[in-house]
Motif scaffolding. Structure first.
Motif, mmCIF file in Angstrom:
data_model
loop_
_atom_site.group_PDB
_atom_site.id
_atom_site.type_symbol
_atom_site.label_atom_id
_atom_site.label_comp_id
_atom_site.label_asym_id
_atom_site.label_seq_id
_atom_site.Cartn_x
_atom_site.Cartn_y
_atom_site.Cartn_z
ATOM 1 N N ILE A 81 -3.013 3.657 -14.877
ATOM 2 C CA ILE A 81 -1.972 3.541 -13.857
ATOM 3 C C ILE A 81 -1.486 2.105 -13.743
ATOM 4 O O ILE A 81 -2.178 1.165 -14.123
ATOM 5 C CB ILE A 81 -2.454 4.029 -12.473
ATOM 6 C CG1 ILE A 81 -3.514 3.076 -11.893
ATOM 7 C CG2 ILE A 81 -2.974 5.453 -12.533
ATOM 8 C CD1 ILE A 81 -3.674 3.164 -10.408
ATOM 9 N N THR A 83 0.551 -0.202 -10.615
ATOM 10 C CA THR A 83 0.912 -0.096 -9.208
ATOM 11 C C THR A 83 1.498 -1.405 -8.706
ATOM 12 O O THR A 83 1.085 -2.478 -9.138
ATOM 13 C CB THR A 83 -0.314 0.313 -8.349
ATOM 14 O OG1 THR A 83 0.091 0.477 -6.991
ATOM 15 C CG2 THR A 83 -1.426 -0.700 -8.415
ATOM 16 N N ALA A 85 1.298 -3.344 -5.487
ATOM 17 C CA ALA A 85 0.351 -3.239 -4.383
ATOM 18 C C ALA A 85 0.230 -4.565 -3.644
ATOM 19 O O ALA A 85 0.509 -5.624 -4.202
ATOM 20 C CB ALA A 85 -1.009 -2.801 -4.916
ATOM 21 N N GLN A 93 -6.496 -3.051 -2.830
ATOM 22 C CA GLN A 93 -5.046 -3.165 -2.947
ATOM 23 C C GLN A 93 -4.411 -1.981 -2.229
ATOM 24 O O GLN A 93 -4.889 -0.856 -2.374
ATOM 25 C CB GLN A 93 -4.630 -3.126 -4.427
ATOM 26 C CG GLN A 93 -5.249 -4.203 -5.283
ATOM 27 C CD GLN A 93 -4.551 -5.527 -5.100
ATOM 28 O OE1 GLN A 93 -3.343 -5.595 -4.994
ATOM 29 N NE2 GLN A 93 -5.318 -6.600 -5.049
ATOM 30 N N ALA A 95 -1.322 0.359 -2.251
ATOM 31 C CA ALA A 95 -0.244 0.722 -3.179
ATOM 32 C C ALA A 95 1.082 0.914 -2.456
ATOM 33 O O ALA A 95 1.143 1.564 -1.416
ATOM 34 C CB ALA A 95 -0.610 1.995 -3.928
ATOM 35 N N GLU A 97 3.579 1.867 -4.664
ATOM 36 C CA GLU A 97 3.941 2.940 -5.590
ATOM 37 C C GLU A 97 2.873 2.978 -6.670
ATOM 38 O O GLU A 97 2.169 2.000 -6.889
ATOM 39 C CB GLU A 97 5.307 2.715 -6.222
ATOM 40 C CG GLU A 97 5.319 1.545 -7.200
ATOM 41 C CD GLU A 97 6.675 1.302 -7.836
ATOM 42 O OE1 GLU A 97 7.676 1.774 -7.316
ATOM 43 O OE2 GLU A 97 6.687 0.632 -8.870
ATOM 44 N N VAL A 98 2.762 4.136 -7.311
ATOM 45 C CA VAL A 98 1.803 4.291 -8.401
ATOM 46 C C VAL A 98 2.528 4.941 -9.567
ATOM 47 O O VAL A 98 3.209 5.953 -9.394
ATOM 48 C CB VAL A 98 0.594 5.170 -7.993
ATOM 49 C CG1 VAL A 98 -0.357 5.367 -9.167
ATOM 50 C CG2 VAL A 98 -0.133 4.559 -6.792
ATOM 51 N N VAL A 115 -7.728 0.817 -5.263
ATOM 52 C CA VAL A 115 -6.344 0.897 -4.802
ATOM 53 C C VAL A 115 -6.266 2.010 -3.769
ATOM 54 O O VAL A 115 -6.634 3.156 -4.050
ATOM 55 C CB VAL A 115 -5.369 1.192 -5.963
ATOM 56 C CG1 VAL A 115 -3.948 1.322 -5.447
ATOM 57 C CG2 VAL A 115 -5.462 0.099 -7.020
ATOM 58 N N VAL A 117 -3.993 4.423 -1.696
ATOM 59 C CA VAL A 117 -2.650 4.975 -1.823
ATOM 60 C C VAL A 117 -2.290 5.702 -0.526
ATOM 61 O O VAL A 117 -2.838 6.768 -0.242
ATOM 62 C CB VAL A 117 -2.545 5.948 -3.018
ATOM 63 C CG1 VAL A 117 -1.116 6.458 -3.168
ATOM 64 C CG2 VAL A 117 -3.020 5.264 -4.305
ATOM 65 N N ALA A 121 3.416 6.594 -0.327
ATOM 66 C CA ALA A 121 3.625 5.868 -1.589
ATOM 67 C C ALA A 121 4.009 6.854 -2.693
ATOM 68 O O ALA A 121 3.310 7.843 -2.913
ATOM 69 C CB ALA A 121 2.369 5.112 -1.991
ATOM 70 N N VAL A 123 4.161 8.549 -6.205
ATOM 71 C CA VAL A 123 3.310 8.623 -7.391
ATOM 72 C C VAL A 123 4.142 9.311 -8.452
ATOM 73 O O VAL A 123 4.620 10.429 -8.250
ATOM 74 C CB VAL A 123 2.013 9.416 -7.118
ATOM 75 C CG1 VAL A 123 1.160 9.516 -8.386
ATOM 76 C CG2 VAL A 123 1.221 8.778 -5.967
#
Length: 170
Positions: A81, A83, A85, A93, A95, A97-98, A115, A117, A121, A123
């Motif tokens: 992945i 991100t 973050a 972190q 996120a 976005e991922v 991370v 999420v 966020a 994905v």
């Protein structure tokens, strides 16, 4: 605006490079977030987020990728992945976005990072879209374009596009 953007990008890229005594790239690339206004076999007209309408050359070799949403549960152990973050006080972190990349034998250089999420966020993942570009590249589609001036004309090198109104979150 495209020429102004290129000029300011060139200046921004040239100054640090000049200080390092390295030559600046002849034609830097720029990224545009836009909505397709019109498209034909040789050109792509988009409305950039600022409202400016830009017509780009659409070369036959232009790369097209489809971005699509995933559920957080679709991320499996060993998934690669990326991100955007924000660092948190506990070292984790948060996120923004991922992005889940197609399988890759890459490893995070420092081992692992935690991370977090949040539910809001996005994905997403990518897949090749060239074979499906006539369905993907339509007026109203949200796109992220990598462009470069070639032969004195703004030229689309790569387009990342969502299907059915889905906007690339990156």
């Amino acid at each position: 605006m495209f020429k102004q953007f290129l000029a300011s990008l060139t200046l921004a890229a040239t100054l640090p490079l000049a200080l390092a005594q390295s030559p600046a790239p002849a034609n830097p690339t720029v990224r545009l977030r836009a909505t397709i206004e019109k498209i034909d076999a040789t050109s792509l007209t988009v409305r950039e987020r600022s409202g400016e309408v830009i017509t780009l050359v659409r070369p036959a070799a232009m790369d097209v990728s489809e971005v699509f949403p995933l559920a957080l549960a679709d991320i499996k152990p060993g998934s690669y992945i990326g991100t955007a973050a924000m660092p948190q006080a506990d070292g984790s972190q948060l996120a923004l976005e991922v992005v889940v990349f197609p399988e890759a034998p890459l490893r995070y250089k420092d081992g692992e990072k935690t991370v977090i999420v949040p539910p809001d966020a996005p994905v997403v993942s990518f897949k090749p879209g060239k074979a499906d570009e006539n369905t993907l590249l339509v007026p109203g589609a949200k796109v992220m374009i990598t462009a470069q001036e070639q032969g004195g004309k703004p030229t689309a090198l790569r387009v990342i596009v969502g299907r059915n109104g889905f906007a690339p979150p990156m």
